[in-house]
Motif scaffolding. Structure first.
Motif, PDB file in Angstrom:
ATOM      1  N   UNK A  67      45.274  43.996  38.507  1.00 55.28           N
ATOM      2  CA  UNK A  67      45.839  43.884  39.485  1.00 55.28           C
ATOM      3  C   UNK A  67      45.356  44.784  40.956  1.00 55.28           C
ATOM      4  N   UNK A  68      45.789  46.039  40.489  1.00 59.41           N
ATOM      5  CA  UNK A  68      45.438  47.089  41.596  1.00 59.41           C
ATOM      6  C   UNK A  68      43.876  47.095  41.914  1.00 59.41           C
ATOM      7  N   UNK A  69      43.031  46.953  41.019  1.00 60.02           N
ATOM      8  CA  UNK A  69      41.630  46.841  41.234  1.00 60.02           C
ATOM      9  C   UNK A  69      41.201  45.555  42.114  1.00 60.02           C
ATOM     10  N   UNK A  70      41.814  44.352  41.944  1.00 63.39           N
ATOM     11  CA  UNK A  70      41.491  43.384  42.637  1.00 63.39           C
ATOM     12  C   UNK A  70      42.126  43.236  44.184  1.00 63.39           C
ATOM     13  N   UNK A  71      43.340  44.076  44.246  1.00 63.16           N
ATOM     14  CA  UNK A  71      43.667  44.476  45.515  1.00 63.16           C
ATOM     15  C   UNK A  71      42.811  45.296  46.100  1.00 63.16           C
ATOM     16  N   UNK A  72      42.139  46.164  45.851  1.00 62.02           N
ATOM     17  CA  UNK A  72      41.245  47.028  46.550  1.00 62.02           C
ATOM     18  C   UNK A  72      39.928  46.238  46.769  1.00 62.02           C
ATOM     19  N   UNK A  73      39.345  45.646  45.769  1.00 66.48           N
ATOM     20  CA  UNK A  73      38.247  44.418  45.877  1.00 66.48           C
ATOM     21  C   UNK A  73      38.897  43.340  47.362  1.00 66.48           C
ATOM     22  N   UNK A  74      39.862  42.976  47.297  1.00 72.66           N
ATOM     23  CA  UNK A  74      40.319  42.170  48.321  1.00 72.66           C
ATOM     24  C   UNK A  74      40.130  43.016  49.762  1.00 72.66           C
ATOM     25  N   UNK A  75      40.823  44.110  49.585  1.00 72.09           N
ATOM     26  CA  UNK A  75      40.923  44.782  51.030  1.00 72.09           C
ATOM     27  C   UNK A  75      39.532  45.307  51.534  1.00 72.09           C
ATOM     28  N   UNK A  76      38.635  45.684  50.646  1.00 75.04           N
ATOM     29  CA  UNK A  76      37.243  45.998  50.925  1.00 75.04           C
ATOM     30  C   UNK A  76      36.368  45.094  51.474  1.00 75.04           C
ATOM     31  N   UNK A  77      36.629  43.907  50.991  1.00 79.21           N
ATOM     32  CA  UNK A  77      35.919  42.656  51.434  1.00 79.21           C
ATOM     33  C   UNK A  77      36.245  42.095  52.431  1.00 79.21           C
ATOM     34  N   UNK A  78      37.644  42.205  52.818  1.00 83.62           N
ATOM     35  CA  UNK A  78      38.202  41.750  54.315  1.00 83.62           C
ATOM     36  C   UNK A  78      37.749  42.755  55.425  1.00 83.62           C
ATOM     37  N   UNK A  79      37.598  44.078  55.080  1.00 88.60           N
ATOM     38  CA  UNK A  79      37.199  45.154  55.861  1.00 88.60           C
ATOM     39  C   UNK A  79      35.599  44.790  56.526  1.00 88.60           C
ATOM     40  N   UNK A  80      34.935  44.372  55.352  1.00 87.90           N
ATOM     41  CA  UNK A  80      33.415  44.277  55.360  1.00 87.90           C
ATOM     42  C   UNK A  80      33.279  43.082  56.090  1.00 87.90           C
ATOM     43  N   UNK A  81      34.242  41.703  56.012  1.00 86.43           N
ATOM     44  CA  UNK A  81      34.015  40.570  56.852  1.00 86.43           C
ATOM     45  C   UNK A  81      34.439  40.764  58.323  1.00 86.43           C
ATOM     46  N   UNK A  82      35.462  41.655  58.498  1.00 85.90           N
ATOM     47  CA  UNK A  82      35.677  41.938  59.886  1.00 85.90           C
ATOM     48  C   UNK A  82      34.895  42.670  60.502  1.00 85.90           C
ATOM     49  N   UNK A  83      34.104  43.697  59.989  1.00 87.71           N
ATOM     50  CA  UNK A  83      33.292  44.448  60.720  1.00 87.71           C
ATOM     51  C   UNK A  83      31.826  43.802  60.814  1.00 87.71           C
ATOM     52  N   UNK A  84      31.417  43.118  59.694  1.00 85.96           N
ATOM     53  CA  UNK A  84      30.147  42.674  59.850  1.00 85.96           C
ATOM     54  C   UNK A  84      29.966  40.956  60.479  1.00 85.96           C
ATOM     55  N   UNK A  85      31.190  40.411  60.982  1.00 88.55           N
ATOM     56  CA  UNK A  85      31.189  39.202  61.317  1.00 88.55           C
ATOM     57  C   UNK A  85      30.383  38.350  60.598  1.00 88.55           C
ATOM     58  N   UNK A  86      30.391  38.305  59.401  1.00 80.42           N
ATOM     59  CA  UNK A  86      29.870  37.379  58.398  1.00 80.42           C
ATOM     60  C   UNK A  86      30.712  36.987  57.255  1.00 80.42           C
ATOM     61  N   UNK A  87      31.528  36.167  57.640  1.00 78.28           N
ATOM     62  CA  UNK A  87      32.614  35.725  56.697  1.00 78.28           C
ATOM     63  C   UNK A  87      32.264  35.060  55.316  1.00 78.28           C
ATOM     64  N   UNK A  88      30.967  34.166  55.524  1.00 79.38           N
ATOM     65  CA  UNK A  88      30.798  33.620  54.362  1.00 79.38           C
ATOM     66  C   UNK A  88      30.309  34.337  53.333  1.00 79.38           C
ATOM     67  N   UNK A  89      29.661  35.497  53.455  1.00 74.72           N
ATOM     68  CA  UNK A  89      29.329  36.372  52.377  1.00 74.72           C
ATOM     69  C   UNK A  89      30.036  37.171  51.264  1.00 74.72           C
ATOM     70  N   UNK A  90      31.330  37.356  51.877  1.00 72.27           N
ATOM     71  CA  UNK A  90      32.222  37.628  51.200  1.00 72.27           C
ATOM     72  C   UNK A  90      33.655  36.779  50.914  1.00 72.27           C
ATOM     73  N   UNK A  91      33.712  35.620  51.429  1.00 68.33           N
ATOM     74  CA  UNK A  91      34.549  34.738  51.088  1.00 68.33           C
ATOM     75  C   UNK A  91      34.674  34.509  49.641  1.00 68.33           C
ATOM     76  N   UNK A  92      33.785  34.132  48.749  1.00 62.83           N
ATOM     77  CA  UNK A  92      33.955  33.822  47.392  1.00 62.83           C
ATOM     78  C   UNK A  92      34.250  34.997  46.645  1.00 62.83           C
ATOM     79  N   UNK A  93      34.033  36.042  47.067  1.00 62.05           N
ATOM     80  CA  UNK A  93      34.484  37.205  46.378  1.00 62.05           C
ATOM     81  C   UNK A  93      35.940  37.386  46.562  1.00 62.05           C
ATOM     82  N   UNK A  94      36.264  37.350  47.831  1.00 60.93           N
ATOM     83  CA  UNK A  94      38.010  37.648  48.064  1.00 60.93           C
ATOM     84  C   UNK A  94      38.472  36.337  47.280  1.00 60.93           C
TER      85      UNK A  94
END
Length: 187
Positions: free
Chosen positions: A88-115
């Motif tokens: 659960x902790x590892x998936x929390x980290x993955x969710x946060x990292x992908x969310x930060x990536x979506x915010x900085x890159x402005x490409x939400x479609x690339x990480x949507x499925x992973x989140x």
């Protein structure tokens, strides 16, 4: 809501991560057994190293006068034991990292499925843990770190807050609009 869905995903992931600093389970009655090692020494025997130690065990009964933090465990402490909460902790980290990536890159479609996968899988593992604690191990032994309890634990707000953060991240990722690259190419 669709225009702020990336931000909702990010806030949900951060909330899930922050709830790991809060108590997840508290034991208020029953018995406990705590084990650790003392007098650890190492000796070199040929090419091998031998390790000698003296195990120490503390046993007792949880009494009402014990401090509330004495038999209360944070999410981070439970996650270090290598169990479902670690996943659960590892998936929390993955969710946060992908969310930060979506915010900085402005490409939400690339990480949507992973989140969606990480927050859904994390929520599933968390619910399975709650089920195991509340239903299957109703009177059973629960081991956290080096302490084993022969009592029922009360699930605290940390676990429920993490579940709420996962739900929020999942809803945010679900509502991210699809980026249509064919329309952008023709313009």
């Amino acid at each position: 809501m669709k225009q702020h869905s990336i931000l909702i995903t990010f806030i949900g992931g951060i909330l899930a991560l922050c709830w790991f600093t809060q108590p997840w389970v508290t034991f208020t009655q029953g018995g406990y057994k705590k084990s650790w090692e003392t007098d650890v020494r190492r000796e070199k025997i040929g090419s091998a190293t031998a390790r000698f130690s003296r195990p120490v065990t503390e046993q007792g009964t949880i009494i009402k006068g014990a401090p509330s933090t004495h038999h209360s465990y944070l999410g981070f402490k439970i996650a270090t034991s290598g169990n479902l909460i670690t996943i659960v902790f590892a998936t929390t980290i993955v969710t946060v990292v992908c969310s930060i990536y979506m915010l900085t890159q402005r490409t939400p479609g690339k990480s949507k499925l992973l989140v969606l996968i990480s927050s859904g899988f994390g929520l599933g593992c968390l619910l399975l843990t709650f089920l195991l604690v509340m239903v299957i191990n109703h009177s059973g032994l629960r081991s956290i770190g080096n302490t084993t309890y022969t009592s029922n634990g009360d699930i605290q707000f940390g676990g429920f807050g993490t579940a709420l953060g996962f739900v929020m991240a999942f809803i945010g990722a679900w509502n991210i609009p699809k980026s249509d690259t064919s329309v952008e190419k023709t313009k």
